[in-house]
Design a protein around this motif. Structure first.
Motif, mmCIF file in Angstrom:
data_model
loop_
_atom_site.group_PDB
_atom_site.id
_atom_site.type_symbol
_atom_site.label_atom_id
_atom_site.label_comp_id
_atom_site.label_asym_id
_atom_site.label_seq_id
_atom_site.Cartn_x
_atom_site.Cartn_y
_atom_site.Cartn_z
ATOM 1 N N THR A 67 0.829 -1.208 0.000
ATOM 2 C CA THR A 67 0.000 0.000 0.000
ATOM 3 C C THR A 67 0.862 1.256 0.000
ATOM 4 O O THR A 67 0.564 2.245 -0.675
ATOM 5 C CB THR A 67 -0.901 0.018 1.252
ATOM 6 O OG1 THR A 67 -1.679 -1.174 1.304
ATOM 7 C CG2 THR A 67 -1.811 1.233 1.268
ATOM 8 N N LYS A 98 -10.519 1.194 -6.801
ATOM 9 C CA LYS A 98 -10.831 -0.204 -6.486
ATOM 10 C C LYS A 98 -11.328 -0.916 -7.741
ATOM 11 O O LYS A 98 -10.941 -2.066 -8.019
ATOM 12 C CB LYS A 98 -11.895 -0.256 -5.387
ATOM 13 C CG LYS A 98 -12.316 -1.657 -4.935
ATOM 14 C CD LYS A 98 -11.202 -2.373 -4.206
ATOM 15 C CE LYS A 98 -11.680 -3.530 -3.356
ATOM 16 N NZ LYS A 98 -12.471 -3.137 -2.175
ATOM 17 N N GLN A 103 -6.352 7.257 -3.411
ATOM 18 C CA GLN A 103 -6.745 6.336 -4.479
ATOM 19 C C GLN A 103 -5.559 5.486 -4.923
ATOM 20 O O GLN A 103 -5.707 4.286 -5.185
ATOM 21 C CB GLN A 103 -7.297 7.130 -5.661
ATOM 22 C CG GLN A 103 -8.651 7.760 -5.393
ATOM 23 C CD GLN A 103 -9.072 8.704 -6.504
ATOM 24 O OE1 GLN A 103 -8.249 9.375 -7.127
ATOM 25 N NE2 GLN A 103 -10.365 8.779 -6.770
ATOM 26 N N THR A 141 -5.087 2.670 -2.531
ATOM 27 C CA THR A 141 -5.998 1.559 -2.794
ATOM 28 C C THR A 141 -5.465 0.687 -3.924
ATOM 29 O O THR A 141 -5.471 -0.549 -3.839
ATOM 30 C CB THR A 141 -7.395 2.097 -3.156
ATOM 31 O OG1 THR A 141 -7.965 2.731 -2.004
ATOM 32 C CG2 THR A 141 -8.318 0.978 -3.628
ATOM 33 N N ASN A 177 -2.437 -1.229 -2.759
ATOM 34 C CA ASN A 177 -2.893 -2.248 -1.817
ATOM 35 C C ASN A 177 -3.362 -3.499 -2.550
ATOM 36 O O ASN A 177 -3.008 -4.628 -2.196
ATOM 37 C CB ASN A 177 -4.038 -1.661 -0.984
ATOM 38 C CG ASN A 177 -4.653 -2.639 -0.015
ATOM 39 O OD1 ASN A 177 -5.487 -3.449 -0.392
ATOM 40 N ND2 ASN A 177 -4.271 -2.566 1.244
ATOM 41 N N THR A 194 -7.782 -1.349 2.568
ATOM 42 C CA THR A 194 -8.036 -1.042 1.169
ATOM 43 C C THR A 194 -8.903 0.192 1.005
ATOM 44 O O THR A 194 -8.623 1.062 0.183
ATOM 45 C CB THR A 194 -8.737 -2.229 0.478
ATOM 46 O OG1 THR A 194 -8.016 -3.426 0.761
ATOM 47 C CG2 THR A 194 -8.809 -2.030 -1.018
ATOM 48 N N ASN A 195 -9.961 0.287 1.789
ATOM 49 C CA ASN A 195 -10.975 1.324 1.556
ATOM 50 C C ASN A 195 -11.588 1.848 2.843
ATOM 51 O O ASN A 195 -12.809 1.834 3.002
ATOM 52 C CB ASN A 195 -12.096 0.783 0.660
ATOM 53 C CG ASN A 195 -11.747 0.750 -0.804
ATOM 54 O OD1 ASN A 195 -11.911 -0.262 -1.460
ATOM 55 N ND2 ASN A 195 -11.267 1.857 -1.341
ATOM 56 N N ASP A 222 -12.730 7.447 1.120
ATOM 57 C CA ASP A 222 -13.632 6.307 0.971
ATOM 58 C C ASP A 222 -14.937 6.538 1.725
ATOM 59 O O ASP A 222 -16.024 6.251 1.219
ATOM 60 C CB ASP A 222 -12.965 5.030 1.483
ATOM 61 C CG ASP A 222 -11.710 4.679 0.721
ATOM 62 O OD1 ASP A 222 -11.749 4.695 -0.518
ATOM 63 O OD2 ASP A 222 -10.675 4.402 1.371
ATOM 64 N N THR A 261 -15.829 -3.806 1.180
ATOM 65 C CA THR A 261 -14.747 -3.017 0.575
ATOM 66 C C THR A 261 -13.380 -3.625 0.818
ATOM 67 O O THR A 261 -12.354 -2.994 0.533
ATOM 68 C CB THR A 261 -14.743 -1.581 1.121
ATOM 69 O OG1 THR A 261 -14.418 -1.599 2.528
ATOM 70 C CG2 THR A 261 -16.069 -0.885 0.907
ATOM 71 N N ASN A 289 -10.235 -6.684 0.631
ATOM 72 C CA ASN A 289 -9.382 -7.053 -0.503
ATOM 73 C C ASN A 289 -9.380 -8.538 -0.829
ATOM 74 O O ASN A 289 -8.858 -8.929 -1.871
ATOM 75 C CB ASN A 289 -7.941 -6.583 -0.252
ATOM 76 C CG ASN A 289 -7.494 -6.815 1.171
ATOM 77 O OD1 ASN A 289 -7.716 -7.879 1.736
ATOM 78 N ND2 ASN A 289 -6.865 -5.805 1.772
ATOM 79 N N SER A 296 -16.277 -1.381 -4.366
ATOM 80 C CA SER A 296 -15.854 -0.067 -3.877
ATOM 81 C C SER A 296 -16.807 0.420 -2.780
ATOM 82 O O SER A 296 -17.923 -0.103 -2.630
ATOM 83 C CB SER A 296 -15.870 0.943 -5.023
ATOM 84 O OG SER A 296 -17.214 1.244 -5.391
#
Length: 460
Positions: A138, A186, A220, A223, A226, A342-343, A348, A421, A423, A440
């Protein structure tokens, strides 16, 4: 006079940290920063103590309580994960023994380790960083050389500030155009993985380049980097730019006078050669959702479930309870989860809140939002986003990894269909028998309102 050889960004980062390379190709690499969480950090620190070894650079090693912490409001050391409290206490004791900074459960800056590393300026352009977590990549979004490692490697890095590694091959993913409509980073990542497979970047150092990347916010890009772990990549990186420098300005551990000249030089040279090149057109990316048990089992939210191409896909459809040809958007959900490394950043939560305003979560849908860090939670509450989530019917929780993965504590029930959201969506990832669909924040929010899988455009 010979002209200098053009180098990729990854080459520059690697070469600046490579101490020596053996005849067998293995290199000794210098490690600038070490981050650890409670599930593995306590084990490594205990092993060092038993061996009577020291942490070589304690000021550059950091501990974070995130993986098994309770995320319910009013939490304490107690956690629903069996033995979880022991992990937290052991890391706290190890950090105190070695004089390490710990972002503990009650710390104002606690959060998921990758978010904390960025927020605090632990990860910086040009630095190398390791953490015993596969999503450490990430932090390549900041121009850092970031690797996920194992527990024994963590112990070695703590004691010596070095690791023995083999240099990965390089891959460039060029993104033309810009994301449009409700498409997000995403969705771009899932599109990449669906097109080239979950092993498409196996073992490579992936650099994301192009207009589509330049137009992204730093969050972003985080993400996207990641999700490189789900592409099989060893790490991922994006050349740092003014957006990154602005993001790091004022971070507690970032230099007061950052070396911007050096940081601006952290980019691939014109003509630099990569071992492999891929191209994606951001204009063609639509909101995505997974239908199977791998991120590569993915398609547009409005697409039908595809026919299985192999035995793994057939097994995935069986586990997920889906039939080929049936529209994904017709599948009802039992739960919606917004969180994870991730989010769960502020952008987000803003994206999800924009969808939720004026709507209510559908009856029978359990909806949960877990901010990625205390800093994110404070920002969200200052903007009133917590009220938006609560008024719509979402639970609003404390930071942590939470229900991103099942570790014996909280999880979703067998057969429950969850849009999330996070991974990873392999069997049992969010609970034994739970069925996870990756998407997402905007798609998760829209689906929670609709009571079925759906994109924001489906809301009236």
């Amino acid at each position: 006079m010979l002209s200098p050889v053009s180098a990729t960004l990854f080459d520059k980062l690697w070469n600046s940290h490579c101490i020596e390379t053996d005849d067998d190709g293995a290199s000794l690499v210098y490690v600038d920063r070490v981050v650890m969480h409670e599930r593995t950090g306590a084990v490594a620190l205990d092993s060092l103590a038993r061996r009577r070894r020291c942490v070589r650079r304690p000021e550059h090693a950091f501990c974070v309580a995130d993986h098994v912490v309770d995320t319910q409001p009013g939490r304490s050391d107690d956690t629903p994960v069996p033995g979880g409290r022991d992990f937290i206490v052991a890391l706290r004791q190890g950090a105190a023994s070695f004089g390490l900074r710990m972002f503990d459960v009650d710390d104002d800056d606690q959060g998921i380790c990758h978010l904390v590393s960025a927020e605090q300026g632990i990860a910086l352009p040009g630095l190398s960083l390791v953490c015993p977590d596969s999503h450490t990549c990430t932090l390549g979004a900041l121009g850092a050389l970031a690797f996920g490692i194992g527990t024994s490697e963590l112990e070695h890095a703590l004691a010596t500030s070095t690791l023995r590694m083999t240099k990965p091959a390089t891959m460039r993913v060029s993104v033309t155009g810009r994301l449009l409509g409700h498409a997000t980073a995403k969705d771009l990542a899932l599109t990449l993985i669906a097109a080239h497979g979950a092993g498409g970047g196996r073992g490579a150092a992936v650099e994301f380049q192009g207009e589509g990347i330049d137009a992204m916010t730093v969050e972003q890009r985080m993400t996207l980097c990641n999700m490189a772990a789900e592409f099989g990549a060893a790490t991922a990186v994006v050349a740092p730019d003014e957006a990154v420098f602005e993001e790091l300005a004022g971070a507690p551990l970032a230099p007061r006078e950052p070396p911007l000249g050096r940081w601006r030089g952290l980019r691939s040279d014109p003509g630099a050669r990569f071992d492999r090149d891929l191209v994606l057109n951001a204009h063609e990316v639509a909101p995505q959702v997974t239908w199977g048990t791998s991120p590569e089992h993915c398609g547009g939210v409005d697409d039908p479930v595809p026919p299985p191409k192999d035995a793994a896909a057939r097994q995935a459809l069986g586990y997920m309870g889906l039939e080929p040809g049936r529209p994904l958007a017709s599948e009802r959900i039992d739960a919606a989860f917004i969180g994870s490394c991730t989010n769960a950043r502020i952008s987000d939560l803003r994206s999800a809140a924009d969808v939720l305003r004026g709507h209510r979560v559908a009856p029978g849908v359990a909806a949960i939002c877990v901010p990625g860090s205390k800093r994110v939670k404070r920002l969200a509450e200052a903007e009133g986003l917590d009220r938006v989530f609560k008024d719509s019917g979402f639970e609003w929780r404390e930071p942590g990894c939470s229900m991103c993965f099942f570790a014996g504590g909280e999880g979703f029930r067998a057969g429950e269909r969850v849009i999330t959201t996070t991974n990873r969506n392999f069997e049992g990832r969010q609970g034994p028998g739970a069925r996870s669909h990756l998407a997402s924040p905007a798609v998760v929010a829209a689906s929670a309102i609709l009571g079925r899988i759906g994109a924001p455009g489906a809301l009236v």
